[in-house]
Write a protein that holds these residues in place. Structure first.
Motif, PDB file in Angstrom:
ATOM      1  N   GLN A 104       0.845  -1.191   0.000  1.00 41.56           N
ATOM      2  CA  GLN A 104       0.000   0.000   0.000  1.00 41.56           C
ATOM      3  C   GLN A 104       0.879   1.238   0.000  1.00 41.56           C
ATOM      4  N   SER A 105       0.599   2.158  -0.899  1.00 38.22           N
ATOM      5  CA  SER A 105       1.328   3.425  -0.960  1.00 38.22           C
ATOM      6  C   SER A 105       0.537   4.495  -0.226  1.00 38.22           C
ATOM      7  N   VAL A 106       1.216   5.247   0.630  1.00 41.55           N
ATOM      8  CA  VAL A 106       0.585   6.321   1.390  1.00 41.55           C
ATOM      9  C   VAL A 106       1.396   7.598   1.209  1.00 41.55           C
ATOM     10  N   LYS A 107       0.725   8.722   1.319  1.00 42.71           N
ATOM     11  CA  LYS A 107       1.389  10.008   1.171  1.00 42.71           C
ATOM     12  C   LYS A 107       2.308  10.265   2.359  1.00 42.71           C
ATOM     13  N   GLY A 108       3.414  10.920   2.080  1.00 43.70           N
ATOM     14  CA  GLY A 108       4.348  11.281   3.126  1.00 43.70           C
ATOM     15  C   GLY A 108       4.249  12.752   3.469  1.00 43.70           C
ATOM     16  N   ALA A 109       4.283  13.059   4.751  1.00 44.84           N
ATOM     17  CA  ALA A 109       4.239  14.447   5.199  1.00 44.84           C
ATOM     18  C   ALA A 109       5.582  15.123   4.958  1.00 44.84           C
ATOM     19  N   GLU A 110       5.655  16.400   5.293  1.00 43.88           N
ATOM     20  CA  GLU A 110       6.899  17.141   5.073  1.00 43.88           C
ATOM     21  C   GLU A 110       8.006  16.680   5.999  1.00 43.88           C
ATOM     22  N   THR A 111       7.664  15.942   7.051  1.00 40.87           N
ATOM     23  CA  THR A 111       8.675  15.424   7.962  1.00 40.87           C
ATOM     24  C   THR A 111       9.397  14.198   7.411  1.00 40.87           C
ATOM     25  N   VAL A 112       8.913  13.615   6.339  1.00 44.81           N
ATOM     26  CA  VAL A 112       9.549  12.452   5.724  1.00 44.81           C
ATOM     27  C   VAL A 112      10.651  12.951   4.793  1.00 44.81           C
ATOM     28  N   GLY A 113      11.884  12.531   5.046  1.00 42.47           N
ATOM     29  CA  GLY A 113      13.015  12.995   4.262  1.00 42.47           C
ATOM     30  C   GLY A 113      13.006  12.465   2.842  1.00 42.47           C
ATOM     31  N   LYS A 124       0.141   7.402  -8.238  1.00 39.70           N
ATOM     32  CA  LYS A 124       0.317   8.860  -8.227  1.00 39.70           C
ATOM     33  C   LYS A 124       0.400   9.385  -6.795  1.00 39.70           C
ATOM     34  N   ILE A 125       1.268   8.760  -6.012  1.00 36.22           N
ATOM     35  CA  ILE A 125       1.436   9.103  -4.600  1.00 36.22           C
ATOM     36  C   ILE A 125       2.912   9.325  -4.336  1.00 36.22           C
ATOM     37  N   ASN A 126       3.207  10.421  -3.660  1.00 33.09           N
ATOM     38  CA  ASN A 126       4.577  10.735  -3.256  1.00 33.09           C
ATOM     39  C   ASN A 126       4.695  10.438  -1.769  1.00 33.09           C
ATOM     40  N   GLY A 127       5.401   9.385  -1.440  1.00 38.97           N
ATOM     41  CA  GLY A 127       5.522   9.026  -0.031  1.00 38.97           C
ATOM     42  C   GLY A 127       6.229   7.708   0.149  1.00 38.97           C
ATOM     43  N   TRP A 221      -8.059  -2.292   8.135  1.00 37.53           N
ATOM     44  CA  TRP A 221      -7.944  -2.286   9.599  1.00 37.53           C
ATOM     45  C   TRP A 221      -6.849  -1.328  10.047  1.00 37.53           C
ATOM     46  N   ILE A 222      -5.733  -1.343   9.334  1.00 38.07           N
ATOM     47  CA  ILE A 222      -4.617  -0.468   9.702  1.00 38.07           C
ATOM     48  C   ILE A 222      -4.990   1.000   9.524  1.00 38.07           C
ATOM     49  N   MET A 223      -5.770   1.298   8.493  1.00 36.83           N
ATOM     50  CA  MET A 223      -6.121   2.682   8.213  1.00 36.83           C
ATOM     51  C   MET A 223      -7.151   3.238   9.191  1.00 36.83           C
ATOM     52  N   ARG A 224      -7.710   2.414  10.043  1.00 37.76           N
ATOM     53  CA  ARG A 224      -8.643   2.936  11.055  1.00 37.76           C
ATOM     54  C   ARG A 224      -7.919   3.818  12.068  1.00 37.76           C
ATOM     55  N   ALA A 225      -6.648   3.538  12.305  1.00 47.74           N
ATOM     56  CA  ALA A 225      -5.854   4.386  13.200  1.00 47.74           C
ATOM     57  C   ALA A 225      -5.422   5.629  12.429  1.00 47.74           C
ATOM     58  N   ARG A 226      -5.719   6.793  12.952  1.00 46.31           N
ATOM     59  CA  ARG A 226      -5.488   8.028  12.203  1.00 46.31           C
ATOM     60  C   ARG A 226      -4.005   8.303  11.976  1.00 46.31           C
ATOM     61  N   ARG A 227      -3.146   7.770  12.832  1.00 51.31           N
ATOM     62  CA  ARG A 227      -1.722   8.000  12.649  1.00 51.31           C
ATOM     63  C   ARG A 227      -1.207   7.317  11.387  1.00 51.31           C
ATOM     64  N   ASN A 228      -1.925   6.297  10.891  1.00 50.07           N
ATOM     65  CA  ASN A 228      -1.492   5.547   9.720  1.00 50.07           C
ATOM     66  C   ASN A 228      -2.103   6.058   8.421  1.00 50.07           C
ATOM     67  N   VAL A 229      -2.967   7.050   8.504  1.00 49.84           N
ATOM     68  CA  VAL A 229      -3.567   7.578   7.278  1.00 49.84           C
ATOM     69  C   VAL A 229      -2.515   8.237   6.390  1.00 49.84           C
ATOM     70  N   ARG A 230      -1.521   8.842   7.011  1.00 49.03           N
ATOM     71  CA  ARG A 230      -0.385   9.448   6.291  1.00 49.03           C
ATOM     72  C   ARG A 230       0.879   9.138   7.073  1.00 49.03           C
ATOM     73  N   ASP A 231       1.996   9.069   6.363  1.00 49.11           N
ATOM     74  CA  ASP A 231       3.264   8.752   7.023  1.00 49.11           C
ATOM     75  C   ASP A 231       3.923  10.055   7.466  1.00 49.11           C
ATOM     76  N   TYR A 232       4.167  10.159   8.792  1.00 42.05           N
ATOM     77  CA  TYR A 232       4.784  11.347   9.363  1.00 42.05           C
ATOM     78  C   TYR A 232       6.185  11.088   9.909  1.00 42.05           C
ATOM     79  N   GLU A 233       6.639   9.851   9.891  1.00 43.62           N
ATOM     80  CA  GLU A 233       7.858   9.490  10.602  1.00 43.62           C
ATOM     81  C   GLU A 233       9.097   9.752   9.765  1.00 43.62           C
ATOM     82  N   ARG A 234      10.163  10.184  10.438  1.00 45.41           N
ATOM     83  CA  ARG A 234      11.442  10.392   9.758  1.00 45.41           C
ATOM     84  C   ARG A 234      12.121   9.071   9.429  1.00 45.41           C
TER      85      ARG A 234
END
Length: 294
Positions: A104-113, A124-127, A221-234
């Motif tokens: 599964q491809s998910v969008k990455g936030a600006e905190t992702v290097g 068509k996802i950058n992440g 199931w994983i996407m039910r947790a809001r932290r997993n909707v987008r990748d924020y981790e470095r």
């Protein structure tokens, strides 16, 4: 976290350092509160700095617990042990020999290097991209996070190798057509029978595919947790830890589901009394009308 859930997780935690012969300082914060705070953060998708003060733990201390447990492999250990307990409770072998693979491809936030992110031209996802291996029940048993700029085929070789090392009992794997070039390699070098499930020709839009729908449900199931909707981790390892904590919450709730129903069951209702009737008198006959007395 309920008391029943804590009884499942507590034995899987390592003993405190202060109880070991090597010695150490007593832990300042209660472990149950620490796990509650981590699960709260993952489920609600808040920032580390936005941790409510009600937990009584500074966010830096909580992040230190999260980082240390993820690096030590403790989160993966808890997830795997709970996975085996769920299978045993469902009258299954604790170690599955059949898995289903997908990504599964998910969008990455600006905190992702830029070094750990990429562009998935197909979606068509950058992440980043999450690679999952689930059993026939849909419970994930292996998680790997990589850049989204590489196709599933080249990354599938690395994933299958890691899966074989972590779970040597696996002998059969189902995947999509992107894994087709790895069929002979997996059988020759890993001893895994890799079978691909392709979409019907000419099919447009969403379609439920045999075997593969199980892993698609696990992704939901994983996407039910809001932290997993987008990748924020470095670090990709921290993304894997967030997914593992989501699965830990899912499995502890599943294991204690019957206990929760018993504790929250409403009291038995009193037997229904017969409905009273009102007698209507007329000049020639008496009728019974189904109306309550007043």
């Amino acid at each position: 976290m309920t008391d029943a859930e804590w009884e499942l997780i507590e034995p899987l935690l390592p003993p405190p350092a202060c109880t070991q012969p090597s010695g150490g300082r007593p832990e300042k914060y209660d472990r149950r509160t620490v796990i509650d705070a981590i699960r709260y953060l993952v489920d609600n998708g808040i920032k580390w700095r936005a941790l409510p003060t009600d937990f009584g733990i500074p966010w830096r201390s909580l992040y230190a617990y999260f980082q240390r447990w993820a690096a030590a492999g403790l989160v993966t250990h808890i997830r795997d042990q709970l996975h085996q307990q769920v299978r045993v409770r469902e009258s299954k072998n604790p170690r599955t020999v059949t898995v289903i693979l997908d990504a599964q491809s998910v969008k990455g936030a600006e905190t992702v290097g830029a070094a750990t992110r990429g562009y998935d031209a197909g979606k068509k996802i950058n992440g980043r991209k999450r690679h999952l291996a689930v059993d026939t029940r849909g419970l994930p048993m292996f998680v790997m996070v990589t850049t989204a700029g590489i196709n599933d085929g080249p990354l599938g070789r690395d994933m299958l190798l890691r899966l074989r090392l972590a779970h040597p009992e696996v002998t059969l794997a189902w995947a999509d057509s992107a894994y087709l070039p790895l069929v002979d390699w997996a059988n020759t070098f890993l001893g895994i029978t890799l079978q691909t499930v392709s979409r019907p020709r000419g099919q447009k839009g969403f379609v439920v595919l045999p075997k593969r729908w199980v892993v698609e449900r696990a992704i939901s199931w994983i996407m039910r947790a809001r932290r997993n909707v987008r990748d924020y981790e470095r670090l990709p390892q921290h993304s894997e830890a967030h997914i593992s904590w989501t699965l830990i919450t899912l499995m502890t709730r599943r294991l204690t589901k019957s206990l929760r129903k018993q504790s929250t069951a409403p009291p038995a209702a009193a037997p229904e009394m017969p409905r009273p009737v009102r007698i209507r008198a007329s000049s020639d006959a008496i009728r019974l009308a189904p109306a309550p007395l007043r």
